[in-house]
Structure formats: C-alpha cells, structure tokens
Design an enzyme around this catalytic site. Structure first.
Site, PDB file in Angstrom:
ATOM      1  N   GLU A 166      10.577  -1.828   6.567  1.00 37.18           N
ATOM      2  CA  GLU A 166      11.706  -0.967   6.891  1.00 37.18           C
ATOM      3  C   GLU A 166      12.702  -0.678   5.907  1.00 37.18           C
ATOM      4  O   GLU A 166      13.506  -1.658   5.491  1.00 37.18           O
ATOM      5  CB  GLU A 166      12.363  -1.797   8.259  1.00 37.18           C
ATOM      6  CG  GLU A 166      13.749  -1.604   8.637  1.00 37.18           C
ATOM      7  CD  GLU A 166      13.872   0.163   8.941  1.00 37.18           C
ATOM      8  OE1 GLU A 166      14.482   0.978   8.567  1.00 37.18           O
ATOM      9  OE2 GLU A 166      13.164   0.293   9.963  1.00 37.18           O
ATOM     10  N   CYS A 203       6.807  -6.538   6.686  1.00 41.47           N
ATOM     11  CA  CYS A 203       8.035  -5.845   7.563  1.00 41.47           C
ATOM     12  C   CYS A 203       8.710  -6.761   8.115  1.00 41.47           C
ATOM     13  O   CYS A 203       8.314  -7.665   8.441  1.00 41.47           O
ATOM     14  CB  CYS A 203       7.398  -4.687   8.526  1.00 41.47           C
ATOM     15  SG  CYS A 203       8.626  -3.731   9.308  1.00 41.47           S
ATOM     16  N   CYS A 210       2.149  -1.488  15.346  1.00 39.46           N
ATOM     17  CA  CYS A 210       1.680  -1.309  13.927  1.00 39.46           C
ATOM     18  C   CYS A 210       1.271  -2.431  13.292  1.00 39.46           C
ATOM     19  O   CYS A 210       1.621  -3.652  13.629  1.00 39.46           O
ATOM     20  CB  CYS A 210       3.220  -1.056  13.471  1.00 39.46           C
ATOM     21  SG  CYS A 210       3.218  -0.598  11.828  1.00 39.46           S
ATOM     22  N   CYS A 247       7.241  -4.076  15.565  1.00 40.35           N
ATOM     23  CA  CYS A 247       6.479  -3.265  16.531  1.00 40.35           C
ATOM     24  C   CYS A 247       5.244  -3.440  16.814  1.00 40.35           C
ATOM     25  O   CYS A 247       4.531  -3.561  15.956  1.00 40.35           O
ATOM     26  CB  CYS A 247       6.774  -1.532  15.833  1.00 40.35           C
ATOM     27  SG  CYS A 247       8.376  -1.066  15.439  1.00 40.35           S
ATOM     28  N   CYS A 291       3.627   8.601   0.643  1.00 44.29           N
ATOM     29  CA  CYS A 291       4.023   7.766   1.684  1.00 44.29           C
ATOM     30  C   CYS A 291       4.290   6.393   0.964  1.00 44.29           C
ATOM     31  O   CYS A 291       2.984   5.753   0.522  1.00 44.29           O
ATOM     32  CB  CYS A 291       3.219   7.862   2.691  1.00 44.29           C
ATOM     33  SG  CYS A 291       3.678   6.547   4.060  1.00 44.29           S
ATOM     34  N   GLU A 294       0.821  -1.038  -0.005  1.00 45.84           N
ATOM     35  CA  GLU A 294      -0.127   0.070  -0.174  1.00 45.84           C
ATOM     36  C   GLU A 294       0.831   1.344   0.078  1.00 45.84           C
ATOM     37  O   GLU A 294       1.792   1.155   0.519  1.00 45.84           O
ATOM     38  CB  GLU A 294      -1.126   0.003   1.233  1.00 45.84           C
ATOM     39  CG  GLU A 294      -1.827  -1.161   1.014  1.00 45.84           C
ATOM     40  CD  GLU A 294      -2.850  -1.007   2.458  1.00 45.84           C
ATOM     41  OE1 GLU A 294      -3.954  -1.805   1.994  1.00 45.84           O
ATOM     42  OE2 GLU A 294      -2.581  -0.585   3.231  1.00 45.84           O
ATOM     43  N   CYS A 350      -0.895   6.532   9.855  1.00 39.32           N
ATOM     44  CA  CYS A 350       0.423   6.212  10.250  1.00 39.32           C
ATOM     45  C   CYS A 350       0.077   4.703  11.105  1.00 39.32           C
ATOM     46  O   CYS A 350      -0.797   4.776  12.015  1.00 39.32           O
ATOM     47  CB  CYS A 350       1.358   7.104  11.059  1.00 39.32           C
ATOM     48  SG  CYS A 350       2.122   8.155  10.194  1.00 39.32           S
TER      49      CYS A 350
END
Length: 346
Positions: free
Chosen positions: A166, A114, A121, A118, A107, A94, A339
C-alpha cells in the site's frame, strides 16, 4: 568489529558535496557521484570512470550501493514481463512491465508484502516485512525502462504504483522515489504519467493534497456499500467510505484532478443493480473515471469474475450518468503478473 557501511544513495547531493569537502577534495565530486548514482544508475563504484582509482576506493571503503537484482524475469505470451526483484537483504518483491500499442507501463511495488488485508488479493496474504527504500523503488523503474527499450524499442512511458504493498503506508519513501524519477537529475519523467493507487487511507490522501503532489490518484474501491466493502476489504471498518469520500472531496478541492476508481465486479458479491447505483452516488462529488478490471483468481475459488451481463449493466448505468468507464482486460495472467496476483510465486 566491522562498522556497517551506509548506502550512499541515502545521501542528498548536498551531503555528498559535504562529504568530499571533509575528505579534502572538491565539492563538485559530489555532483559527479550523484549523477552516476541517479542519472546513470551505476551499480558499483568501479563504474564511475571519471573518478580517480583512489577516489573510487575511498567511496568503497565508506559506502555501499544496495542495488536491486532482477533475480528472475518471466515473459508472457502477450508481451508482459514480470520481474522477481531481489533486495540487498535477500527479500523479494515483484514488478511488471505492461506493453500496449502506444505505451509501456511499469507496475511497481512499494512494500515487501502488504500492510492491508484485502481478501481477494494474493499479496495481502504475505506478511508485510518492510517498506521499500526510495532507491529500491527507483531501481524497479530503471530495470523496467531498460526492458522496455530492449524488448519494445521504446522508453518507459508510464508508471503505476499498483504492485505489492500500500503506497500510502510508505508515503515518505514513495514521494522521495517519485521526486527522483521526475527530477531532471534522475529519470526526468513527467509526474502526470505516474499514478499512485491506494486502497484508501483518508489521512494520507489529505496529506497528498496538502503536499500539492503532481501525480495522479487511483482508488481501489470495489464497492460503495460499507458492509460489502468491509467484507472484502476488512480495513474498511477502520477507514469507512464516509471518511474516504470526505478525503477525496478534500483532494479534488485542492488539486482539481479527476479521480480514478479501480473496481472489480465479482459474482454474487457486488454484481447487483444496487451496487452500481451506490457507485454512481459515490462518484457524484467530483469528475471521475471507473476502470472495471477483470478479476484474476488466486486459487481458492471464493471470488469469481462476474458474468458479462453484470459488466454490461455497470457500463450502461455509469455511462447513463455521464461517468467515464473503461473495461480493462488483464495482462500477464499466464505468469501470475496480473492485478492481485503478485505473491512471489515465480
């Protein structure tokens, strides 16, 4: 058995020129194809209208263009646009267009899923499937630039690597993509308008400094106290704050660029005075800016946005210590585009 064709965008301009020479053609044909691929973002060889039909067929026989496809586009009430982007192997990432009165920001994602863990997230809950190729990152930017021109009547002005993944765990491909984005032979954007956001991989931050990159750096920090940061970002046990700070000192010494810290304040987690004082101490070694970001829940209720008094305390103490601070309101929450919400739910 049919040989798998190579994606032509994996070739440099020099390799394209060499390919045409080996075909008994002129080297400048490679320049023409390169321009079609990058400046004009051609989706197919048929688009390359200044090449002969025979040349286009020859390219089709030898190569593919693994172009992304915007599978679904969602528009938020605040003007934010979220793209579900289908890759050539049918995986989805996305990317988001964030408009304001003065700019439009892309963005973009750098990985499918990922590499990190975290806990706050949504993307971190997706298994990392693979790194994105440079052209797949580039294509996200082109798609958002087109949407910016169509829906907001202006070209894309800024890019942030804050989507899925990341970026520093896909360092080489991210750098190659930025090189194409900033090249006059690509999109010609200024590197000063690009921010790469990392959760903090010390070795790679030092490598960026050694490579003399021209883009800006943001760090997803969220706590300057080791045990608290590890509780919300478990990889901090491997890359503790001491190592991160040392790498950022190295970065600043090499680049003299201000460091931006992305920081969410959560109720009962990092909303005490000691948390702000630790952040002030962490920021002291170099000019910095703190973006206090509104938290966007990911359904399980474990993490909750701190109350306004806690946010005001952060602002007051940071400003009293001459640290620039901005409170960022989230955009696109109604389409899960804010976010921490990118999780292929569209």
């Amino acid at each position: 058995m049919e040989t798998k064709k190579k994606d032509i965008r994996a070739l440099t301009k020099e390799q394209l020129r060499d390919f045409f020479l080996k075909q008994g053609d002129k080297a400048f044909r490679g320049n023409q194809v390169y321009e079609w691929l990058w400046q004009k973002s051609a989706h197919s060889f048929e688009d390359m209208t200044n090449l002969s039909l025979e040349t286009r067929q020859m390219l089709k026989d030898n190569f593919v263009i693994n172009h992304i496809k915007v599978d679904q586009m969602q528009r938020s009430a605040d003007g934010t646009i979220k793209n579900a982007v289908r890759l050539h192997d049918n995986l989805i990432v996305e990317s988001v267009l964030i408009p304001t009165a003065t700019r439009t920001t892309a963005c973009v994602s750098s990985q499918v899923g990922c590499s990190l863990d975290c806990r706050f997230c949504a993307t971190a809950r997706l298994k990392r499937m693979r790194n994105l190729n440079p052209d797949e990152i580039y294509d996200q930017v082109v798609a958002i630039d087109n949407e910016s021109r169509l829906y907001h009547n202006r070209p894309l002005s800024n890019i942030v690597f804050m989507g899925m993944g990341e970026p520093l765990m896909n360092y080489n491909n991210v750098l190659k993509a930025i090189d194409k984005i900033t090249s006059p032979e690509g999109l010609g954007m200024s590197p000063k308008r690009i921010v790469v956001s990392t959760s903090g991989v010390p070795k790679m931050i030092k490598k960026m400094a050694d490579d003399k990159v021209k883009f800006k750096l943001a760090v997803s920090l969220h706590s300057a106290i080791d045990d608290i940061r590890t509780s919300i970002m478990p990889f901090n046990a491997t890359f503790p704050l001491h190592d991160l700070r040392e790498a950022l000192q190295y970065w600043y010494a090499a680049t003299k660029n201000r460091i931006t810290y992305e920081y969410v304040v959560w109720d009962g987690i990092n909303d005490k005075r000691k948390d702000v004082e630790a952040l002030v101490e962490f920021c002291k070694f170099a000019p910095s800016k703190v973006n206090l970001i509104e938290y966007n829940p990911i359904d399980d209720g474990e993490f909750q946005q701190a109350n306004s008094k806690a946010i005001d305390m952060y602002v007051d103490i940071l400003e009293a210590n001459n640290i620039t601070v901005t409170v960022r309101r989230s955009r696109g929450k109604d389409i899960d585009a804010a976010c921490g919400q990118l999780a292929n739910k569209s």
